[in-house]
Design a protein around this motif. Structure first.
Motif, short mmCIF file in Angstrom:
data_model
loop_
_atom_site.label_atom_id
_atom_site.label_comp_id
_atom_site.label_asym_id
_atom_site.label_seq_id
_atom_site.Cartn_x
_atom_site.Cartn_y
_atom_site.Cartn_z
N PRO A 35 0.84 -1.21 0.00
CA PRO A 35 0.00 0.00 0.00
C PRO A 35 0.87 1.25 0.00
O PRO A 35 1.88 1.34 0.70
N ARG A 36 0.47 2.21 -0.81
CA ARG A 36 1.21 3.46 -0.89
C ARG A 36 0.80 4.37 0.24
O ARG A 36 -0.38 4.56 0.51
N ARG A 37 1.78 4.98 0.87
CA ARG A 37 1.52 5.88 1.98
C ARG A 37 1.05 7.23 1.43
O ARG A 37 1.72 7.84 0.61
N ILE A 38 -0.12 7.67 1.90
CA ILE A 38 -0.71 8.88 1.37
C ILE A 38 -0.13 10.12 2.04
O ILE A 38 0.32 11.06 1.39
N GLY A 39 -0.14 10.16 3.34
CA GLY A 39 0.32 11.35 4.06
C GLY A 39 1.50 11.04 4.96
O GLY A 39 2.03 9.93 5.01
N GLY A 40 1.93 12.08 5.69
CA GLY A 40 3.05 11.90 6.60
C GLY A 40 4.37 12.34 5.99
O GLY A 40 4.49 12.59 4.78
N VAL A 41 5.36 12.46 6.85
CA VAL A 41 6.70 12.89 6.44
C VAL A 41 7.63 11.69 6.48
O VAL A 41 7.71 10.96 7.47
N THR A 42 8.33 11.47 5.38
CA THR A 42 9.30 10.39 5.28
C THR A 42 10.68 10.97 5.02
O THR A 42 10.84 12.11 4.58
N ARG A 43 11.67 10.16 5.30
CA ARG A 43 13.05 10.60 5.10
C ARG A 43 13.33 10.82 3.62
O ARG A 43 13.98 11.81 3.24
N THR A 44 12.83 9.92 2.78
CA THR A 44 13.06 10.07 1.34
C THR A 44 12.38 11.33 0.82
O THR A 44 12.95 12.05 -0.02
N THR A 92 11.24 11.99 -7.25
CA THR A 92 10.16 11.14 -6.74
C THR A 92 9.89 9.97 -7.67
O THR A 92 9.55 8.87 -7.22
N GLY A 93 10.06 10.18 -8.99
CA GLY A 93 9.82 9.10 -9.94
C GLY A 93 10.83 7.98 -9.85
O GLY A 93 10.61 6.90 -10.43
N LEU A 94 11.95 8.18 -9.17
CA LEU A 94 12.92 7.09 -9.02
C LEU A 94 12.41 5.98 -8.11
O LEU A 94 12.84 4.83 -8.24
N ASP A 95 11.52 6.31 -7.17
CA ASP A 95 11.02 5.31 -6.23
C ASP A 95 9.52 5.06 -6.34
O ASP A 95 9.04 4.06 -5.80
N GLU A 96 8.78 5.94 -7.00
CA GLU A 96 7.33 5.82 -7.05
C GLU A 96 6.86 5.72 -8.49
O GLU A 96 7.62 5.98 -9.43
N VAL A 101 3.81 10.22 -8.23
CA VAL A 101 4.56 11.43 -8.59
C VAL A 101 3.61 12.60 -8.75
O VAL A 101 3.87 13.71 -8.24
N ARG A 102 2.50 12.41 -9.44
CA ARG A 102 1.53 13.48 -9.60
C ARG A 102 0.95 13.91 -8.26
O ARG A 102 0.74 15.11 -8.00
N ASP A 103 0.71 12.93 -7.38
CA ASP A 103 0.18 13.26 -6.07
C ASP A 103 1.17 14.11 -5.27
O ASP A 103 0.78 15.11 -4.64
N ARG A 104 2.43 13.74 -5.28
CA ARG A 104 3.44 14.50 -4.51
C ARG A 104 3.62 15.91 -5.08
O ARG A 104 3.74 16.88 -4.33
N VAL A 105 3.66 16.02 -6.40
CA VAL A 105 3.86 17.33 -7.01
C VAL A 105 2.67 18.25 -6.73
O VAL A 105 2.85 19.43 -6.37
N MET A 106 1.45 17.74 -6.85
CA MET A 106 0.28 18.57 -6.58
C MET A 106 0.20 18.93 -5.09
O MET A 106 -0.27 20.02 -4.73
N THR A 107 0.67 18.04 -4.22
CA THR A 107 0.71 18.38 -2.79
C THR A 107 1.64 19.56 -2.54
O THR A 107 1.32 20.48 -1.78
#
Length: 430
Positions: A35-44, A92-96, A101-107
């Protein structure tokens, strides 16, 4: 004659099992889905943001300093931000996958827009309060008017009490006119569809773009020139209500449309008339949204200047009579103060603007308290009142089902006849 039956070998039964060196063992196994993590802060994520920010800054410095003849602070910021987004999407596209990627960029884009909005709001409020810091500490600024003070007088003389009272009077008159008319019109548009309601909705949407000077001219032509009335706070309240009414109607109509239809259907299925359904179901459900609609209309009307100048005039003295005599509002006083070249008058203007913002904040808090919480959320007091009403309803239905009442007996059922008392046995036979 003997018939010999020939059998063909079955490819499934006769096939040899794969040996240890066959390709079945080397086939790629499906990877388990994570499952992909939606929210929260990660080291990556933090490292990707920092790396993208550093890359965007370095690339922009290189473009503006060496490679291209670019200049300007705004262009530098926009270029750095675009490069930052591009680099962040690549990292972000290196790991996801693409969706992540679209979700992270829009966030990131939404957080940037929120930061810019709050930064602009903080700058406006902070700058106004900072420029008005010289006038706000003085007590006379809130208790005196400008009748006996001039531009050359120090800040220890004069104040804005006449403008504060004028603003409160005008907005009270406008709210007394706008709130019942606006809510009634919104309920009509929501509950009675038809050609006339569509026509009214079109007029309301067109009036939302009405210039404020036109509203002031309309009231000036009808109330002052046509009827012969004098300039007053009442006329200014009429002009402000013309500006507030379409905002309140439009916002309230949108809020009432969001009330679930099954609530009204359930109320009508229980036998409630339309007016009772609206009063006890629709309006309480949309109460918080209706309070927001009133806030939007108030914010539109409380900052108007030109309608007040046309219909109420201008005065430096305190006037508590809304039906006669000129009256001034805080926006008009701010305009009159800041156009003066004297530093003390400019300080009074920024102080009056800070008081106006504080007044809007107080009205917002009052509206939110009246509006209460959202649908389905009750305070303790509301929960106790609802429980008390439920107990009263239960008691009322128990009283209706009492043995002495025939309200719940089926129609046509014969009533039990009264029996006469039996005669005592005498032992004699007929």
């Amino acid at each position: 004659m003997t018939v010999v039956e020939e059998t063909t070998p079955s490819p499934v039964r006769d096939a040899a099992p794969p040996g240890p060196g066959t390709a079945a063992e080397h086939a790629p196994q499906p990877q388990p889905q994570r499952p992909r993590r939606i929210g929260g802060v990660t080291r990556t994520g933090v490292l990707s943001l920092c790396g993208a920010a550093a890359s965007g800054l370095c690339v922009t410095v290189l473009l503006f300093g060496q490679l291209a003849p670019f200049s300007g602070a705004l262009g530098f910021a926009v270029t750095a931000y675009l490069v930052f987004l591009a680099v962040y999407a690549v990292l972000t596209g290196l790991d996801e996958d693409g969706q992540a990627v679209r979700d992270r960029v829009m966030t990131v884009v939404l957080w940037t827009a929120a930061a810019l909005l709050f930064s602009g709001l903080f700058m406006v409020v902070g700058f106004t309060a900072w420029r008005g810091r010289e006038a706000l500490p003085h007590r006379n600024f809130f208790t005196e008017d400008m009748q006996a003070s001039g531009p050359l007088d120090p800040l220890t003389h004069g104040g804005i009490v006449h403008a504060m009272l004028g603003t409160l009077t005008m907005i009270a008159i406008a709210l007394a006119i706008t709130v019942p008319l606006g809510l009634a019109c919104a309920v009509y548009l929501n509950q009675i569809p038809g050609r006339f309601s569509r026509f009214v909705r079109t007029i309301v949407e067109a009036m939302t773009a009405l210039p404020s000077i036109v509203a002031g001219l309309m009231v000036y032509a009808t109330w002052i020139l046509g009827l012969g009335m004098q300039k007053s706070g009442l006329a200014a309240g009429f002009a402000i209500s013309v500006m507030m009414l379409p905002i309140v109607i439009r916002a309230s109509d949108v809020v009432l449309r969001l009330v679930p239809g099954n609530l009204t259907e359930a109320a009508e299925a229980l036998g409630a008339p339309r007016w009772r359904t609206v009063w006890h179901v629709v309006l309480p459900t949309a109460r918080s949204g209706l309070a927001t609609a009133v806030i939007l209309g108030t914010a539109r009307g409380i900052g108007e200047t030109s309608p007040v100048l046309l219909t109420a005039g201008f005065t430096a003295a305190l006037n508590a009579d809304a039906t006669s005599g000129p009256m001034v509002s805080l926006p008009l006083a701010v305009f009159n103060f800041v156009k003066s070249p004297e530093p003390t008058m400019i300080a009074r203007g920024f102080g009056a603007a800070a008081v106006l913002m504080a007044l809007v904040l107080v009205l917002f808090v009052i509206a939110r308290v009246i509006g209460g919480r959202g649908p389905g959320h009750q305070t303790r007091r509301q929960a106790r009142r609802t429980a008390r009403a439920s107990r009263q309803d239960v008691q009322r239905f128990e009283d209706l089902r009492a043995p002495g009442l025939s309200l719940f007996e089926p129609p046509g059922e014969p009533q039990p006849a009264a029996t006469a008392p039996s005669a005592p046995a005498t032992g004699e036979t007929d």
